[in-house]
Design an enzyme around this catalytic site. Structure first.
Site, PDB file in Angstrom:
ATOM      1  N   ASP A  30      12.028  51.062  49.815  1.00  0.00           N
ATOM      2  CA  ASP A  30      12.543  52.432  49.760  1.00  0.00           C
ATOM      3  C   ASP A  30      11.374  53.378  49.616  1.00  0.00           C
ATOM      4  O   ASP A  30      10.559  53.242  48.707  1.00  0.00           O
ATOM      5  CB  ASP A  30      13.507  52.591  48.577  1.00  0.00           C
ATOM      6  CG  ASP A  30      14.021  54.021  48.484  1.00  0.00           C
ATOM      7  OD1 ASP A  30      14.536  54.519  49.499  1.00  0.00           O
ATOM      8  OD2 ASP A  30      13.897  54.629  47.404  1.00  0.00           O
ATOM      9  N   GLU A  69      14.354  51.780  56.077  1.00  0.00           N
ATOM     10  CA  GLU A  69      15.196  52.817  56.661  1.00  0.00           C
ATOM     11  C   GLU A  69      14.377  53.534  57.719  1.00  0.00           C
ATOM     12  O   GLU A  69      13.219  53.856  57.486  1.00  0.00           O
ATOM     13  CB  GLU A  69      15.576  53.841  55.582  1.00  0.00           C
ATOM     14  CG  GLU A  69      16.878  53.567  54.901  1.00  0.00           C
ATOM     15  CD  GLU A  69      17.182  54.634  53.860  1.00  0.00           C
ATOM     16  OE1 GLU A  69      18.323  55.088  53.822  1.00  0.00           O
ATOM     17  OE2 GLU A  69      16.281  55.013  53.097  1.00  0.00           O
ATOM     18  N   ASP A  83      15.701  54.187  42.919  1.00  0.00           N
ATOM     19  CA  ASP A  83      14.812  53.672  43.957  1.00  0.00           C
ATOM     20  C   ASP A  83      14.998  52.169  44.169  1.00  0.00           C
ATOM     21  O   ASP A  83      15.016  51.687  45.299  1.00  0.00           O
ATOM     22  CB  ASP A  83      13.349  53.966  43.597  1.00  0.00           C
ATOM     23  CG  ASP A  83      13.076  55.462  43.534  1.00  0.00           C
ATOM     24  OD1 ASP A  83      13.817  56.215  44.201  1.00  0.00           O
ATOM     25  OD2 ASP A  83      12.153  55.871  42.812  1.00  0.00           O
TER      26      ASP A  83
END
Ligand SMILES: [Zn+2]
Length: 382
Positions: free
Chosen positions: A184, A268, A349
Site C-alpha cells: 500500500d 494498486e 495502511d
C-alpha cells in the site's frame, strides 16, 4: 528481450561542441517541422506527413549549411519524434506538441545506427562525433537498436543504449496467495507491506527535499536575467538532480528486495495523474514516486520470473474490514479505526496492504500478470 543501459559520457572540448550543435540542430529541425505542419494545417487545412517534410530536408540543408555537419539520422529521428507527439495528441488526447526551447531542462538526440560501444577502451563511438570517453559500468551482450544522447540541466551528458539482448525471460509459476505480498502506497511512510513492515522514506531524502525547497524559494526571489539568478538556477538544478538520484537509488533498493523475497507482488494501479490535480497532495505523491516504483517492480518481476498483480484503482482498500463492513466515514488523517460491526481495530495502511492481496486473488483481477510491457526501463547508472 530489449534492455536499456545508461552511461555517463565525458566528451573532450571539441566533442562537447559537436554535441551541443547536435542538440541545437535537432531542436531547430523539430521546431521548423512543427511550424511547417501547423502552418499547412491552418492555412490550407492540410496535414503534412513525415515524408512530405522529409522531402524538403535537402532544400533546408542548402539554406542552412551547418545542418550538413549533423548526423542526418539524428535529424530524421527528430521528425519521427514529432510524428509520435502528434499521434499522442490525436490518439491519447495528450497536449499538443510544443516548441522546444534552449531553456528546456533536458536536451537530446537519437542515433538509430552506427554507434559502437567498446568496453575494452571505455568509449562510445557516435556518428559525426567520434569516440567519446564513457563510464561503462555495466556490460551487455546483444545488438544495439538505438542510442539516445541527452544533456541534463547541470550539463552532464548521458547515452541511453537500447539493446536487443539474447537473454531469455525465466518461466513463471502461477500466482500463489500464500507467497504473495501486498503493497500500500503511503504518504506518511513510503509504503506498507501486508507482512506488517512499514517502509519509511529515508531521512537523507527528506533532508535533500528540504534543501530543494529552500533553494527553490531563494531562486524565485532573484532578479530575472541577473548573474545571481543564473548561479541559483545551477544550484537548484544540481539539487534537483541529487534528489532524483537519491530517490531512484532508494526505489531500486526497495523494489529489488521485494521482488527477491516474494513470488507474487500485488499493487494498486493508482491514478497518479488524477491525484496530481489535487495540489496539496501532489508534492507528496510525486515525492514518493509511486509510478516509477511500480514500473521497477514490473520489469524486475519479469526478469526474475515473479508475478505482479495490479488491482483496479478505486477499490476501497483502507476502508473495508475483513468482515465485509465498509467504513464510509474514514478520512485521510485517520490512521487507525475500529469496525462498528465486528469491533476489530485496524491500522489503515496494513489493512489496505492485506486487502490488496485479498482483492488480487479473490477477484482474479489479474491485469498485470502477463504483460511484459515494462521491460524497457532504464537501469540506474551514473
Ligand atoms: Zn468488521
Amino acid at each position: 528481450m530489449p534492455k536499456a543501459y545508461r552511461y555517463r559520457l565525458y566528451p573532450n572540448a571539441a566533442q562537447a561542441d559537436l554535441l551541443n550543435r547536435h542538440f541545437g540542430s535537432v531542436r531547430y529541425l523539430y521546431n521548423w517541422a512543427l511550424a511547417k505542419k501547423t502552418q499547412a494545417y491552418q492555412t490550407e487545412n492540410k496535414a503534412l506527413s513525415r515524408y512530405d517534410i522529409q522531402r524538403e530536408l535537402p532544400n533546408l540543408k542548402g539554406e542552412q549549411q551547418w545542418l550538413k555537419e549533423i548526423n542526418s539520422q539524428a535529424l530524421q529521428s527528430a521528425l519521427l519524434n514529432l510524428d509520435s507527439a502528434y499521434t499522442r495528441f490525436f490518439r491519447e488526447k495528450k497536449g499538443f506538441p510544443r516548441f522546444k526551447s534552449k531553456k528546456d531542462s533536458r536536451h537530446s538526440f537519437q542515433c538509430p545506427q552506427n554507434v559502437k560501444v567498446d568496453f575494452s577502451t571505455s568509449t562510445i563511438q557516435l556518428p559525426k562525433i567520434g569516440k567519446v570517453k564513457a563510464v561503462l559500468s555495466r556490460e551487455f551482450v546483444g545488438t544495439i537498436k538505438t542510442v539516445t544522447v541527452s544533456k541534463s540541466a547541470t550539463g552532464k551528458v548521458f547515452a541511453s543504449v537500447l539493446v536487443e539482448t539474447t537473454d531469455v525471460l525465466p518461466a513463471k509459476s502461477a500466482p500463489n496467495q500464500a507467497l504473495a505480498v501486498g503493497i500500500d502506497v503511503g504518504l506518511k511512510d513510503f509504503a506498507t507491506l501486508s507482512t506488517g513492515e512499514a517502509i519509511a522514506n529515508p531521512r537523507f531524502l527528506k533532508k535533500s527535499l528540504k534543501k530543494l525547497r529552500r533553494l527553490s524559494r531563494q531562486h524565485s526571489k532573484k532578479q530575472k536575467g541577473s548573474s545571481n539568478r543564473n548561479k541559483s538556477r545551477v544550484r537548484l538544478a544540481r539539487q534537483h538532480e541529487r534528489v532524483s538520484n537519491q530517490r531512484t537509488d532508494f526505489l531500486h533498493k526497495v523494489s529489488t528486495r521485494i521482488v527477491r523475497e516474494n513470488q507474487t507482488v500485488c499493487v494498486e494501479s493508482l491514478n497518479i495523474s488524477g491525484l496530481l490535480k489535487n495540489t496539496k497532495l501532489s508534492r507528496a505523491i510525486a515525492d514518493v514516486s509511486w509510478g516509477s516504483f511500480v514500473s521497477m517492480l514490473e520489469y524486475k518481476c519479469e526478469w526474475q520470473g515473479k508475478n505482479l498483480v495490479k488491482i483496479g484503482r478505486f477499490e476501497p482498500s483502507s476502508k473495508l474490514c475483513t468482515c465485509g463492513t465498509l467504513n464510509h466515514a474514514l478520512t485521510l488523517k485517520d490512521r487507525v479505526w475500529t469496525c462498528s460491526a465486528c469491533g476489530t481495530t485496524h491500522n489503515r495502511d496494513l489493512l489496505a496492504a492485506n486487502n490488496i492481496v485479498r482483492f488480487a486473488f479473490q477477484k482474479q483481477n489479474l491485469i498485470g500478470v502477463d504483460s511484459p510491457e515494462s521491460a524497457l526501463v532504464e537501469t540506474a547508472v551514473r
